[in-house]
Motif scaffolding. Structure first.
Motif, PDB file in Angstrom:
ATOM      1  N   GLU A 516       0.821  -1.215   0.000  1.00 24.33           N
ATOM      2  CA  GLU A 516       0.000   0.000   0.000  1.00 24.33           C
ATOM      3  C   GLU A 516       0.854   1.264   0.000  1.00 24.33           C
ATOM      4  N   MET A 522      -5.765   4.286  -5.583  1.00 23.40           N
ATOM      5  CA  MET A 522      -6.987   3.521  -5.787  1.00 23.40           C
ATOM      6  C   MET A 522      -8.087   4.446  -6.307  1.00 23.40           C
ATOM      7  N   GLY A 525     -13.132   0.690  -5.378  1.00 21.18           N
ATOM      8  CA  GLY A 525     -12.964  -0.568  -4.672  1.00 21.18           C
ATOM      9  C   GLY A 525     -11.922  -0.477  -3.568  1.00 21.18           C
ATOM     10  N   ARG A 526     -11.193  -1.559  -3.351  1.00 24.92           N
ATOM     11  CA  ARG A 526     -10.234  -1.661  -2.245  1.00 24.92           C
ATOM     12  C   ARG A 526      -9.073  -2.561  -2.655  1.00 24.92           C
ATOM     13  N   TRP A 527      -8.059  -2.610  -1.773  1.00 21.18           N
ATOM     14  CA  TRP A 527      -6.950  -3.538  -1.979  1.00 21.18           C
ATOM     15  C   TRP A 527      -7.392  -4.951  -1.638  1.00 21.18           C
ATOM     16  N   ASP A 529      -7.386  -8.536   0.171  1.00 20.31           N
ATOM     17  CA  ASP A 529      -7.076  -8.952   1.540  1.00 20.31           C
ATOM     18  C   ASP A 529      -7.235 -10.459   1.726  1.00 20.31           C
ATOM     19  N   GLN A 533      -8.176 -12.741  -5.230  1.00 20.56           N
ATOM     20  CA  GLN A 533      -8.602 -11.349  -5.412  1.00 20.56           C
ATOM     21  C   GLN A 533      -7.535 -10.620  -6.232  1.00 20.56           C
ATOM     22  N   VAL A 535      -6.522  -6.649  -8.298  1.00 22.65           N
ATOM     23  CA  VAL A 535      -6.759  -5.220  -8.563  1.00 22.65           C
ATOM     24  C   VAL A 535      -6.281  -4.964  -9.984  1.00 22.65           C
ATOM     25  N   VAL A 566     -11.465  -6.798  -7.047  1.00 17.50           N
ATOM     26  CA  VAL A 566     -11.932  -6.090  -5.853  1.00 17.50           C
ATOM     27  C   VAL A 566     -11.592  -4.605  -5.889  1.00 17.50           C
ATOM     28  N   GLY A 567     -10.759  -4.163  -6.820  1.00 19.58           N
ATOM     29  CA  GLY A 567     -10.402  -2.754  -6.845  1.00 19.58           C
ATOM     30  C   GLY A 567      -9.865  -2.323  -8.199  1.00 19.58           C
TER      31      GLY A 567
END
Length: 771
Positions: A516, A522, A525-527, A529, A533, A535, A566-567
């Motif tokens: 990160e 970003m 979405g998100r990183w 985890d 998943q 990005v 997810v991102g």
């Protein structure tokens, strides 16, 4: 009318300065228009034409052979307009080849058919076991290191002889063998190629896909590839250039029209005596009008012809480079662009010249001859008298009053300066936005140290190359974290994986640690985890018609992993996917990190950090960080070139205005010199008159430039398939706006200086010679 043409040619020769100004302005504007229209037309034209010629597949689909039979696929495809297949398909792992790591191979009896007809441009089609045909663009490199005809390649444990090279516009496979050969390779999937009655949009392609998969087992479809995604990929880079080229093209055209109108209007006013002489000699009003139209049309046609040639040279260079990945070399602007430019630009020039030419037509011989004998009073006297009462130095007060004497000409000149400042404002904003975006997307300033680690125990990869790492992956990471001043460490490993159902190889970067802190911004979405998943970038989503929340299937080393998006992060690549170490563990758990990206505290000596690290593992080597890339440099160079062209055109307009003004005011200048005004004061007076226009043009042109920037940059982002955050559009601080006002003054002063200096050098005897 026989006398009109010689008189028009004589006027062109006599007014050399005006003739050159018109020709240069039209040449530059026409060049920009040809380039912009050529790029706009070619951004989709070559792909669509090639696709129609080879009957390319609008949807390429791969099915699991264990869940659907060929007969079921054929029956389900009845709703399609045309069908290719079913073709047995498998992925062959290569060994000892400089080519890609794997080949999506299809068993196909011949290169023809109703869908995706292949262009066998070298060699022949495979007709027996042990032969293979490779998919290669005719324009791809075929030099040293690439497979040649009749060479062998080992794939899937078998040796094949390359008997031909074919090109699939649908990109449906990497290679083809005979159906019998494919059966011996134990295919794992079935390929179907479809064309639909309606497939102009993603929704129509999706509807077609639903129709040809209706009734099949739910999970039989492994993956699909839409031709719209291929077209977007091909047209991406040209579409990035088109918006600002179009904007600059229209700005250039507007400046050209304004300056031509200014030049012709000035020519009429400056030629009162000439008009009167022509009419006294028997020229009719229509002939006088024709003379002045011909006077401006001659250089305009020459400039237009030269501009078309120059524009085609520039357009061919840009288009060939833009479409080189598609294999369509030698692309130029369509013929209709040349025809439109050759007819449209002279028509616009003639239209802008018509109004002042009509004015010349309406003047009587007596009016024309008497008008040139003495200056007309009453224009701008109130403003000039007020300025003379101020405390300003007399050359400056006189200079500020000059524009009021010719309000019409002043308005045209001011409009040209406004458009020039608009161009400069747009170019500066464009450059700042692109630089900011590219710096953020490439993470060029986000990481302090990038360290490469070769496989453990490996010998030097090449003479002089770095050795392999001495410690294990975990030990190297611990060494880096313990180095003085280190604040974050992110380890990564790259793996080439195939996106299921496509011919696309993806570069998947698996991260662990402080990823990160690597500078990725970003956007949605998100990183990740957890395992499974990923990005991705905005370009990846657009090219494949996906969105955050969708699931993709990745394949490598005989393993398959389904991953959820997810991102969405800001980076430029459409073929790179980011994931985490937990996902890598499902595919290649033994793979070690080959790259460590390290950040340190401010003021830390990076050399000391590397010395401490290498003291414990001499196999770790520092490598250059992220490269911001050359695209922005190319765009900025193009923008600077176009801005200089428009700035030159605007300055030429000012230059022409000052030439006319000083010619008309020769008597006034002589009188001022006779009462003591020095040549330097004359120069200051004339330059001041245009600099004031430049300041006003700057104040008016800056808001227009900012609006153009707000229109062009989002259009470029859309064409490049990237997302521009709003803050990257706010690039005009107050200090920069002040400099842009100065740019308007500089354009005006540069155009006024040389004619002002010539006026200052004229002696009193020369100026008052005719009085």
């Amino acid at each position: 009318m026989s006398a009109v043409w010689p008189v028009a040619r004589a006027a062109v020769r006599r007014r050399r300065v005006q003739t050159v100004v018109i020709a240069v302005v039209v040449l530059l504007s026409t060049s920009m228009i040809v380039v912009a229209l050529g790029l706009l037309a070619a951004s989709s034209g070559p792909f669509d034409r090639a696709y129609a010629k080879q009957s390319g597949a609008q949807l390429t689909a791969s099915y699991d052979r264990t869940k659907v039979s060929d007969a079921q696929l054929t029956a389900a495809a009845r709703s399609a307009a045309a069908v290719g297949g079913p073709f047995a398909q498998t992925t062959l792992e290569l060994s000892g080849s400089p080519m890609a790591e794997s080949l999506v191979t299809v068993g196909r009896a011949d290169p023809g058919g109703a869908v995706d007809r292949l262009n066998v441009w070298k060699g022949r089609w495979a007709n027996k076991a042990g032969e293979i045909v490779l998919n290669r663009n005719p324009t791809d490199s075929s030099g040293r290191g690439t497979l040649q005809l009749n060479e062998t390649v080992t794939a899937g444990g078998q040796t094949f002889t390359v008997v031909g090279f074919a090109y699939s516009v649908s990109q449906s496979a990497d290679a083809w063998v005979t159906p019998e050969q494919m059966n011996a390779l134990h295919p794992t999937s079935t390929q179907m190629l479809y064309r639909f009655t309606h497939a102009a949009t993603n929704a129509e392609v999706t509807a077609g896909q639903q129709a040809v998969t209706a009734g099949l087992q739910g999970n039989a479809l492994i993956g699909t590839q839409s031709y719209l995604a291929l077209r977007a990929l091909v047209a991406g880079e040209p579409n990035t250039f088109v918006p600002f080229l179009m904007m600059f093209g229209w700005l250039g055209l507007a400046v050209a029209v304004l300056i031509v109108a200014n030049v012709v209007s000035g020519a009429v006013v400056a030629g009162f005596k000439h008009i009167g002489v022509l009419k006294a000699l028997g020229f009719t009003p229509t002939q006088v009008m024709t003379v002045y139209l011909g006077m401006v049309s001659i250089p305009a046609v020459i400039g237009c012809a030269g501009g078309v040639v120059l524009g085609n040279v520039l357009a061919t260079s840009l288009l060939t480079r833009a479409f080189e990945n598609y294999g369509a070399g030698g692309i130029g602007a369509p013929i209709w662009v040349d025809v439109a430019a050759l007819l449209g630009v002279p028509a616009l020039v003639a239209l802008s010249a018509l109004v002042p030419a009509l004015r010349a037509r309406g003047l009587s011989a007596a009016q024309a001859i008497s008008a040139g004998s003495a200056p007309r009073a009453g224009r701008g006297l109130r403003a000039q008298r007020w300025l003379s009462g101020t405390r300003l130095p007399r050359p400056i007060s006189l200079g500020l009053g000059l524009p009021f004497a010719r309000p019409g000409r002043t308005a045209l000149t001011l409009a040209a300066v406004v458009l020039g400042v608009t161009s400069v404002t747009l170019a500066v904003g464009l450059g700042k936005s692109l630089t900011t975006y590219q710096t953020a997307a490439s993470r060029s300033d986000a990481v302090d140290l990038t360290i490469f680690a070769g496989p453990n125990g490996a010998e030097a990869r090449e003479p002089g190359g770095p050795p392999g790492a001495k410690l294990t992956d975990a030990e190297d990471e611990a060494v880096l974290r313990s180095a003085p001043g280190v604040t974050s460490v992110a380890a990564s490993a790259n793996l080439t994986m195939r996106l299921a159902g496509t011919q696309t190889d993806l570069r998947v970067s698996f991260y662990r640690g402080d990823y990160e802190q690597l500078g990725y911004r970003m956007l949605a979405g998100r990183w990740f985890d957890g395992p499974g998943q990923v990005v991705v970038s905005e370009r990846f989503l657009r090219q494949r018609g996906l969105a955050v929340g969708d699931t993709i299937t990745l394949q490598s080393q005989g393993k398959t992993v389904r991953a959820q998006i997810v991102g969405k992060a800001m980076y430029n690549s459409g073929d790179e996917v980011l994931s985490n170490w937990a996902t890598l563990a499902q595919i290649a758990p033994a793979l070690r990190a080959n790259l460590y990206e390290v950040n340190v505290k401010p003021g830390t000596d990076l050399n000391a950090v590397m010395q401490a690290v290498k003291a414990k593992d001499s196999g770790l080597e520092e490598v250059p960080g992220q490269d911001p890339g050359t695209f922005v440099a190319v765009v900025l160079a193009t923008v600077v070139l176009l801005t200089l062209m428009l700035g030159t055109v605007a300055a030429l307009g000012v230059f022409n205005t000052v030439v006319l003004n000083t010619r008309e005011r020769r008597r006034d200048l002589g009188m001022l010199k006779s009462i003591g005004m020095t040549p330097a004061q004359v120069t200051v007076m004339v330059v001041t008159s245009m600099t004031a226009l430049g300041a006003i043009g700057g104040l008016l042109g800056i808001p227009l430039g900012i609006v153009a920037h707000r229109v062009v940059v989002p259009a470029m982002a859309n064409g490049a398939q990237v997302e521009f955050p709003d803050f990257m559009l706010d690039v005009y601080p107050a200090s920069l706006l002040a400099l842009l006002v100065a740019a308007g003054m500089l354009i005006a002063a540069a155009g006024a200086y040389f004619p002002a200096r010539n006026a200052a050098r004229a002696t009193i005897a020369q100026v008052l010679h005719n009085e």
